[in-house]
Design a protein around this motif. Sequence first.
Motif, short mmCIF file in Angstrom:
data_model
loop_
_atom_site.label_atom_id
_atom_site.label_comp_id
_atom_site.label_asym_id
_atom_site.label_seq_id
_atom_site.Cartn_x
_atom_site.Cartn_y
_atom_site.Cartn_z
N LEU A 116 -6.86 -11.05 55.94
CA LEU A 116 -5.45 -11.45 55.98
C LEU A 116 -4.67 -10.83 54.81
N CYS A 135 -3.18 -18.90 67.61
CA CYS A 135 -4.57 -19.36 67.59
C CYS A 135 -4.73 -20.61 68.43
N TYR A 147 -5.13 -21.28 58.93
CA TYR A 147 -4.01 -20.34 58.74
C TYR A 147 -2.95 -20.93 57.81
N GLN A 150 -3.82 -20.36 54.45
CA GLN A 150 -3.66 -18.96 54.08
C GLN A 150 -2.18 -18.59 53.91
N PHE A 152 0.44 -19.43 56.09
CA PHE A 152 1.22 -19.35 57.32
C PHE A 152 1.87 -20.70 57.61
#
Length: 181
Positions: A116, A135, A147, A150, A152
């Motif tokens: 990523l 996803c 996510y 991360q 998002f």
Amino acid sequence: MRDSTEWTDIRPGRPADVPAVLDLLDGAVRWLSDRGRPGQWGTEPLSANPRLSALVNRIAADGGLHVAVHGERVVGALGFGNPPAYVDRAPEPELYIVLLVTDRDHNGRGIGARLLDHARAVAADEGIGLLRVDCYAGDDRALVRYYEGQGFTATQGFVMAQPADPWPGQVLEQRLPPGSP
């Protein structure tokens, strides 16, 4: 011990990497099934799905495949492409992640996060400020939370009709500051 994010390299994928990527997808199916989580990708090997094999081949042929390697072994794959038809179009240029999978034998070593980061760097190199992915959002939404962890943000939810149970999905986006790697 070395930092877990150091031991892989990321390089452009090529058509010769497609069998290794399909093996990663099959391994992910087994891993999910072994944990009682078949809702995401089912229980059958994804390599046997002609549509998915064609997608991975197309990503590689179009130059959108990037692979994480440990030595010569492919341990992760990232693919860029056009958003699927069920996802609303972005109002600006974007880099859309259509594939992210890692070797489950190396679970917890930061391969997905490193891929990523690579996606962010590719977007920055291309002057793109929007990175999106969709996803599976079923079960306990663990993948959505991954996510979000991360960086998002969940945007559009959707449900795809399936022969058995409906497949709940989630689109997530990350806005990148200008000039960010």
